[in-house]
Design an enzyme around this catalytic site. Structure first.
Site, PDB file in Angstrom:
ATOM      1  CE  LYS A 280      -5.718  -5.354  -1.520  1.00 30.02           C
ATOM      2  NZ  LYS A 280      -4.432  -4.658  -2.060  1.00 30.02           N
ATOM      3  CG  HIS A 393       4.576  -5.890  -3.693  1.00 27.00           C
ATOM      4  ND1 HIS A 393       3.608  -5.248  -4.137  1.00 27.00           N
ATOM      5  CD2 HIS A 393       4.792  -5.311  -2.353  1.00 27.00           C
ATOM      6  CE1 HIS A 393       3.010  -4.425  -3.068  1.00 27.00           C
ATOM      7  NE2 HIS A 393       3.900  -4.154  -2.116  1.00 27.00           N
TER       8      HIS A 393
HETATM    9  C1  MEV Z   1      -2.113  -7.457  -3.354  1.00 27.25           C
HETATM   10  O1  MEV Z   1      -2.703  -6.204  -3.337  1.00 27.25           O
HETATM   11  C2  MEV Z   1      -2.999  -8.416  -4.120  1.00 27.25           C
HETATM   12  C3  MEV Z   1      -2.692  -9.903  -4.067  1.00 27.25           C
HETATM   13  O2  MEV Z   1      -2.662 -10.251  -2.725  1.00 27.25           O
HETATM   14  C4  MEV Z   1      -3.745 -10.586  -4.727  1.00 27.25           C
HETATM   15  C5  MEV Z   1      -3.721 -12.148  -4.796  1.00 27.25           C
HETATM   16  O3  MEV Z   1      -3.131 -12.618  -3.591  1.00 27.25           O
HETATM   17  O4  MEV Z   1      -4.252 -12.779  -5.447  1.00 27.25           O
HETATM   18  C6  MEV Z   1      -1.316 -10.119  -4.528  1.00 27.25           C
END
Ligand code: MEV
Length: 441
Positions: A280, A393
């Site tokens: 994702k 984030h």
């Molecule tokens: C969030 O949009 C994407 C992540 O969850 C990807 C990952 O966990 O590698 C941070």
């Protein structure tokens, strides 16, 4: 009570808006105001958008951001990304900068073959069908010549038509499995037109054939459609550097960092729950560029996830390894993209995005998109195995929370300053915002 509506598509835009506002929203005046605010004041532009789809009531905006400093095969790119999720563009930019000083991204297109199938049911002897197929193959190509003429001039066309026996999976089920080269076009229209002609010819020739004399022998075309699974339309992107150069801060050595990265990717290799989220993150980068350049992100999503499960278990799309003290991080993914046709030149922003990317061919765009996915994954996994994802984030998400609260520009400035040295959580932002508001009073 809401009742079904007849002829909604025939209503004018204003009538549609009025109907939806009255029947499905609490405050119709406010609804109409929101819808109107998102109209473009340029009538020509608005008309263009209205006509992309059916029953348009307004425009739905996504931010278009730029991730600069991508060195790909020694050429510098600034990558346009259309995405609503905070942190994604920042993460891509950070990864681009990191690899800029370490040789950049190396990419190559492995193949560009697209796929389409005529699905049909046939009842009768297989040997007869096989003979029939070989006999009429030249006619199949002859009948599609009118459709393939222009594509052939551009170096594309139908590559092969194969009869596939699928009766082991489903009784009487066969396919004409066709492969195509579509050059700079994504090729959906071209492929579907060819397939529909192939199906018509196939059925006609079957009905006229002297091979099938018994009424028990029957052929029925079920459907003709391209496949979004394109495992042979494949691109590879890679970064590598000596392990010793891998760290850019004093908190972690290159060796430790490489070990953590490889381990995290290996977890995504064996654990589907993790692989889905890992991928994702890759799609955060891929979809954003695919969308910005007017390509079909649903097709790309479907094809890539199928590819991730091609060996029977859903797994990571990226690979990480250390060999002879060299850290390598790579991705190979199927991507059916176009830089001509479709929305690419019709949507002024897609056209602009392609201009910013220096008018790439479809092959070049495949490489850029693969890099965006790889960079995104590098940045995400890097955060996950070092600081954790929330720190960055939530810093980026702070602005969304402040906007939700309706903070003024001065309040935003003060709170951004405050959260430089404090942990951002939703409740902490509300508390600080209220404190600030009260101190203003
Ligand atoms: C969030 O949009 C994407 C992540 O969850 C990807 C990952 O966990 O590698 C941070």
């Amino acid at each position: 009570m809401i009742t079904p509506i007849e002829g909604f598509s025939k209503l004018t835009k204003d009538q549609k808006i009025e109907w939806i506002a009255k029947n499905y929203t609490v405050n119709s005046e406010e609804t109409i105001q929101i819808i109107n605010r998102y109209w473009n004041s340029d009538d020509t532009l608005q008309k263009l958008h209205d006509e992309f789809i059916e029953n348009t009531i307004t425009n739905y905006y996504l931010p278009l951001g730029i991730a600069p400093n991508f060195l790909i095969n020694n050429k510098l790119y600034a990558i346009p990304m259309a995405i609503e999720e905070s942190s994604v563009v920042a993460a891509a930019s950070k990864a681009a900068k990191f690899w800029l000083n370490r040789g950049g991204f190396k990419t190559s297109v492995i193949n560009t073959e697209k796929v389409g199938q005529v699905h049909f049911m046939y009842h009768g002897a297989i040997a007869k069908l096989e003979k029939f197929f070989l006999d009429i193959k030249p006619i199949l190509l002859e009948d599609t010549a009118i459709l393939t003429k222009n594509m052939e001039k551009r170096g594309g066309g139908i590559l092969a038509i194969e009869l596939r026996n699928k009766t082991k999976s489903l009784e009487d089920y066969y396919q004409l499995h066709c492969t195509f080269e579509t050059q700079d076009a994504m090729g959906a229209n071209f492929i579907n037109s060819c397939l529909e002609q192939l199906a018509t010819t196939f059925k006609r020739e079957f009905e006229n054939s002297s091979l099938f004399t018994s009424s028990q022998e029957q052929l029925e075309v079920v459907m003709s459609i391209l496949s979004n699974y394109v495992p042979n339309c494949l691109v590879k992107a890679e970064v590598s550097c000596p392990v010793s150069q891998l760290s850019d801060d004093k908190l972690i050595t290159g060796e430790e960092f490489a070990k953590k990265m490889v381990r995290a990717v290996n977890i995504a290799k064996v654990e589907p729950y993790r692989a889905v989220t890992h991928n994702k993150g890759i799609m955060n980068g891929i979809d954003a560029v695919v969308l910005a350049t007017g390509n079909d992100f649903r097709a790309v999503e479907a094809g890539i996830h199928a590819y991730a499960a091609k060996n029977g278990q859903y797994t990571s799309l990226t690979n990480a390894s250390v060999e002879n003290d060299i850290f390598k991080f790579s991705i190979d993914i199927p991507l059916a993209l176009g830089t001509v046709g479709g929305l690419t030149s019709l949507h002024p922003l897609s056209k602009l995005a392609l201009e910013i990317l220096q008018k790439p061919s479809a092959r070049e765009l495949m490489q850029i998109v693969a890099v965006a996915g790889l960079a995104q994954n590098f940045a995400a996994v890097r955060s996950l195995v070092t600081t954790g994802i929330q720190q960055g984030h939530m810093k980026m998400h702070l602005m969304n929370i402040l906007n939700q609260l309706g903070a003024s520009e001065t309040e935003k400035k003060a709170l951004i300053h405050h959260f430089k040295s404090h942990t951002v959580t939703h409740s902490a932002v509300i508390t600080e915002y209220e404190k600030l508001k009260n101190s203003d009073v």
